[in-house]
Motif scaffolding. Structure first.
Motif, PDB file in Angstrom:
ATOM      1  N   GLY A 156     -32.971 -35.077 -31.625  1.00 16.81           N
ATOM      2  CA  GLY A 156     -32.181 -34.020 -32.221  1.00 16.81           C
ATOM      3  C   GLY A 156     -32.999 -32.901 -32.840  1.00 16.81           C
ATOM      4  O   GLY A 156     -34.173 -33.077 -33.173  1.00 16.81           O
ATOM      5  N   LEU A 157     -32.357 -31.765 -33.004  1.00 17.78           N
ATOM      6  CA  LEU A 157     -33.037 -30.579 -33.508  1.00 17.78           C
ATOM      7  C   LEU A 157     -33.479 -30.683 -34.978  1.00 17.78           C
ATOM      8  O   LEU A 157     -34.552 -30.187 -35.321  1.00 17.78           O
ATOM      9  CB  LEU A 157     -32.136 -29.352 -33.319  1.00 17.78           C
ATOM     10  CG  LEU A 157     -31.907 -28.934 -31.861  1.00 17.78           C
ATOM     11  CD1 LEU A 157     -30.994 -27.708 -31.806  1.00 17.78           C
ATOM     12  CD2 LEU A 157     -33.232 -28.633 -31.170  1.00 17.78           C
ATOM     13  N   PRO A 158     -32.683 -31.297 -35.874  1.00 18.92           N
ATOM     14  CA  PRO A 158     -33.152 -31.382 -37.270  1.00 18.92           C
ATOM     15  C   PRO A 158     -34.476 -32.131 -37.397  1.00 18.92           C
ATOM     16  O   PRO A 158     -35.375 -31.688 -38.125  1.00 18.92           O
ATOM     17  CB  PRO A 158     -32.012 -32.125 -37.979  1.00 18.92           C
ATOM     18  CG  PRO A 158     -30.797 -31.806 -37.166  1.00 18.92           C
ATOM     19  CD  PRO A 158     -31.282 -31.774 -35.752  1.00 18.92           C
ATOM     20  N   ARG A 159     -34.611 -33.260 -36.705  1.00 17.60           N
ATOM     21  CA  ARG A 159     -35.868 -34.009 -36.782  1.00 17.60           C
ATOM     22  C   ARG A 159     -36.992 -33.245 -36.086  1.00 17.60           C
ATOM     23  O   ARG A 159     -38.156 -33.291 -36.515  1.00 17.60           O
ATOM     24  CB  ARG A 159     -35.685 -35.392 -36.154  1.00 17.60           C
ATOM     25  CG  ARG A 159     -34.797 -36.314 -36.979  1.00 17.60           C
ATOM     26  CD  ARG A 159     -34.450 -37.584 -36.209  1.00 17.60           C
ATOM     27  NE  ARG A 159     -35.623 -38.420 -35.988  1.00 17.60           N
ATOM     28  CZ  ARG A 159     -36.044 -39.367 -36.821  1.00 17.60           C
ATOM     29  NH1 ARG A 159     -35.385 -39.589 -37.960  1.00 17.60           N
ATOM     30  NH2 ARG A 159     -37.102 -40.102 -36.550  1.00 17.60           N
ATOM     31  N   ALA A 161     -37.222 -29.986 -35.992  1.00 17.10           N
ATOM     32  CA  ALA A 161     -37.604 -28.933 -36.938  1.00 17.10           C
ATOM     33  C   ALA A 161     -38.532 -29.488 -38.009  1.00 17.10           C
ATOM     34  O   ALA A 161     -39.499 -28.822 -38.430  1.00 17.10           O
ATOM     35  CB  ALA A 161     -36.361 -28.322 -37.574  1.00 17.10           C
ATOM     36  N   ALA A 162     -38.269 -30.727 -38.448  1.00 16.23           N
ATOM     37  CA  ALA A 162     -39.161 -31.357 -39.426  1.00 16.23           C
ATOM     38  C   ALA A 162     -40.546 -31.587 -38.833  1.00 16.23           C
ATOM     39  O   ALA A 162     -41.565 -31.408 -39.516  1.00 16.23           O
ATOM     40  CB  ALA A 162     -38.559 -32.686 -39.894  1.00 16.23           C
TER      41      ALA A 162
END
Length: 283
Positions: A156-159, A161-162
């Motif tokens: 996924g994109l949130p992870r 981005a992290a």
């Protein structure tokens, strides 16, 4: 009786205020970014080199490398990309910071900035922030290239981005290493040469391209505690890429925490050294 309707004068910021320091940093950052734009060859070369390396490893060497528990060229392409992200950021950031800072010292720009009523660390922080901006551009190009050779984000994109945040944080920390080197040498050529003395061990004695479990005991321990290894391991974990290092070591089990700790420690220590060196540079 005449009543004046003129607006009251805006109070000037005192030299020691945080707002003025921030303004000084932004001014220096803008100066460095504009200088990079006016010399596009530097940015273009910094983009072309990692693309060439990605293509070489993805299509010429991927079949020659094996990963524990993940076989095949496609698996290695996903395994290698976080390592390439980290390597490219390390070389581009530290190299650019050291050479640019050495140029400023040699040309007398450091003496000029020191004579101005500005925050002592503004020149240094502006240099590192400008490198951070350049890294964002470089990473964007590398992501497009990685997607073309088969690299994918699986968590996924949130992870993701992290993961990119950790990579950029590491690059920002290493830029302070470059600043210290640039302030410590007498010529830009010396700065460029000295980078190889620590960047090559940092990148190749890590888990960027080979699994530490395949290394001798001493080298495996060094690779596991390498700051770059922690960032690469954390990125692979957050991206969901194959080939995670499963040696049972504490850094391998807590890569995100180790990566953040290393980056902050390097940034704080090297920034302190750079400010002290800047105070005496050119004198």
């Amino acid at each position: 009786m005449n009543v004046s309707t003129a607006a009251p004068p805006v109070p000037e910021l005192k030299p020691g205020t945080a707002a003025k320091s921030l303004r000084d940093v932004l001014v220096v950052t803008r100066r460095n970014v504009i200088r990079s734009v006016r010399i596009p060859e530097v940015l273009i070369l910094s983009l072309v080199q990692p693309v060439v390396f990605v293509l070489l490893f993805a299509y010429l060497f991927a079949g020659s490398f094996g990963l524990p528990g993940a076989e095949g060229a496609a698996a290695y392409r996903e395994y290698m990309m976080p390592g390439f992200f980290a390597q490219t950021i390390a070389f581009a950031t530290a190299g650019n910071s050291s050479v640019s800072m050495a140029n400023d010292v040699q040309s007398g720009m450091v003496d000029r900035f020191r004579s101005l009523p500005m925050a002592r660390s503004a020149l240094l922080t502006g240099r590192t922030v400008a490198d951070l901006v350049q890294n964002v551009i470089v990473v964007g190009v590398m992501v497009l290239c990685a997607l073309l050779v088969g690299w994918r984000i699986h968590h996924g994109l949130p992870r993701a981005a992290a993961a990119f945040g950790l990579l950029l944080l590491m690059g920002y920390a290493l830029s302070w290493v470059g600043v210290v080197i640039g302030l410590s040498v007498r010529a830009p050529e010396a700065a460029a040469t000295s980078n190889f003395l620590w960047l090559f061990p940092l990148t190749f004695l890590s888990n960027a391209f080979v699994a530490p479990s395949t290394l001798p005991t001493v080298l495996r321990w060094a690779a596991e505690w390498n700051p770059l290894s922690a960032t690469v391991q954390a990125a692979r974990q957050l991206f969901g890429n194959p080939g995670l290092t499963a040696t049972g070591s504490w850094p391998a089990e807590h890569p995100v925490l180790v990566s953040v700790t290393w980056s902050l420690l390097i940034a704080v220590v090297c920034r302190t050294l750079a400010v002290r060196r800047y105070a005496s540079a050119g004198s």
